[in-house]
Design an enzyme around this catalytic site. Structure first.
Site, mmCIF file in Angstrom:
data_model
loop_
_atom_site.group_PDB
_atom_site.id
_atom_site.type_symbol
_atom_site.label_atom_id
_atom_site.label_comp_id
_atom_site.label_asym_id
_atom_site.label_seq_id
_atom_site.Cartn_x
_atom_site.Cartn_y
_atom_site.Cartn_z
ATOM 1 N N ARG A 92 0.814 -1.212 0.000
ATOM 2 C CA ARG A 92 0.000 0.000 0.000
ATOM 3 C C ARG A 92 0.853 1.270 0.000
ATOM 4 N NH1 ARG A 92 -5.169 -0.026 3.606
ATOM 5 N NH2 ARG A 92 -5.646 1.415 1.905
ATOM 6 N N HIS A 169 -6.808 -1.905 12.949
ATOM 7 C CA HIS A 169 -6.659 -0.466 13.175
ATOM 8 C C HIS A 169 -7.397 -0.014 14.441
ATOM 9 C CE1 HIS A 169 -6.025 0.127 8.597
ATOM 10 N NE2 HIS A 169 -4.887 0.392 9.201
ATOM 11 N N CYS A 256 -13.153 3.424 6.330
ATOM 12 C CA CYS A 256 -11.976 3.388 5.447
ATOM 13 C C CYS A 256 -12.298 3.684 3.986
ATOM 14 C CB CYS A 256 -11.262 2.053 5.571
ATOM 15 S SG CYS A 256 -12.339 0.663 5.679
HETATM 16 C C1 CIR Z 1 -5.616 -3.551 4.720
HETATM 17 O O1 CIR Z 1 -5.290 -4.552 5.350
HETATM 18 O O2 CIR Z 1 -4.876 -2.573 4.631
HETATM 19 C C2 CIR Z 1 -6.951 -3.529 4.039
HETATM 20 N N1 CIR Z 1 -7.278 -4.816 3.569
HETATM 21 C C3 CIR Z 1 -8.031 -3.015 4.954
HETATM 22 C C4 CIR Z 1 -7.833 -1.574 5.310
HETATM 23 C C5 CIR Z 1 -8.945 -1.029 6.120
HETATM 24 N N2 CIR Z 1 -8.701 0.344 6.385
HETATM 25 C C6 CIR Z 1 -9.239 1.016 7.375
HETATM 26 O O3 CIR Z 1 -9.963 0.466 8.194
HETATM 27 N N3 CIR Z 1 -8.939 2.294 7.491
#
Ligand code: CIR
Length: 263
Positions: A92, A169, A256
């Protein structure tokens, strides 16, 4: 009427989910999201944001970044200015740059940063003058310390807290209900991290209900947490529920999938 910068918003920015979302990161590998169903659910989410009174801009899907639908992790937006973050997962790391390429026009300004440690937007919960940053596998003390200096210019005190071990998170288990009230799972509420704020405890059996977003006079939350929706409705909140089954398979929730802010 008072306007609170923690939840009075004029705009939201989302990114269309990519087909590569099936490769999204997750703690539990047992299920794959269905891309078409996820796209349909994403549209319903955008309708809910519209119903809450914000203009929603949508960036195109980014196949190179399976998790890029989770746009919240790439930036923190304060007073319409996007502060680029430093996502803690390797796959990411390019998302803040992609956000600048596809989304710069939607903000008042963008602050390019050189954070010395990782920090994900999912670990950041902003009230009106206080920002909580949960230390996690994705968010380091160094990242939080650097961010603290940046948010000071916007009049915020950054408080570093601990994200519970078994979740991704800080906001997986907490949210803002109003300018002085957090919603949190029982264990996070009991940790005392929200010292000085009111805390509403979400039902023990619905940890997925603790991630909601307050947008103007609406609370947008998962339809998979009916007890939490009922509880918040009984407290007088105007609740909109949206389907989240597909993002949940890759540890996503309602917060998110958008950046929310005022211009
Ligand atoms: C991750 O593991 O980064 C993504 N699959 C999920 C991110 C979720 N983001 C958030 O809650 N802010």
């Amino acid at each position: 009427m008072s306007v609170y910068r923690s939840y009075h918003f004029t705009h939201a920015l989302c990114r269309e989910p990519a087909n590569s979302v099936t490769n999204g990161l997750r703690l539990d590998l047992s299920e794959n999201p269905h891309p078409e169903l996820l796209l349909r659910q994403h549209k319903i989410y955008i309708e809910a944001l519209n119903a809450a009174g914000v203009t929603v801009n949508i960036m195109p899907a980014q196949e190179d970044f399976p998790d890029s639908v989770f746009v919240e992790d790439a930036a923190l937006v304060l007073d319409g200015v996007a502060i680029l973050l430093n996502p803690g997962a390797e796959s990411r790391a390019g998302e803040p740059k992609a956000l600048v390429e596809d989304g710069a026009q939607y903000f008042k300004n963008i602050i390019q940063t050189d954070l010395t440690g990782p920090i994900d937007g999912g670990d950041i919960l902003a009230f009106d003058d206080v920002i909580f940053a949960g230390l996690s596998d994705r968010t380091s003390q160094a990242g939080a310390d650097d961010l603290a200096k940046l948010v000071d210019d916007f009049g915020y005190e950054l408080r570093t807290v601990t994200t519970p071990k078994d979740i991704l998170h800080f906001k997986t288990h907490s949210s803002l209900l109003d300018e002085r009230t957090a919603l949190a799972t029982p264990s996070l509420a009991a940790s005392g991290c929200f010292d000085g704020f009111e805390v509403v405890t979400s039902p023990e059996n619905e940890p997925q209900g603790a991630n909601v977003i307050r947008v103007n006079d609406k609370i947008i939350m998962s339809a998979e947490a009916p007890e939490t929706a009922k509880m918040l409705g009984a407290m007088g909140f105007d609740v909109l529920t949206v389907p989240t089954s597909e993002v949940a398979k890759i540890d996503g929730a309602v917060s998110c999938c958008s950046l929310r802010y005022s211009l």
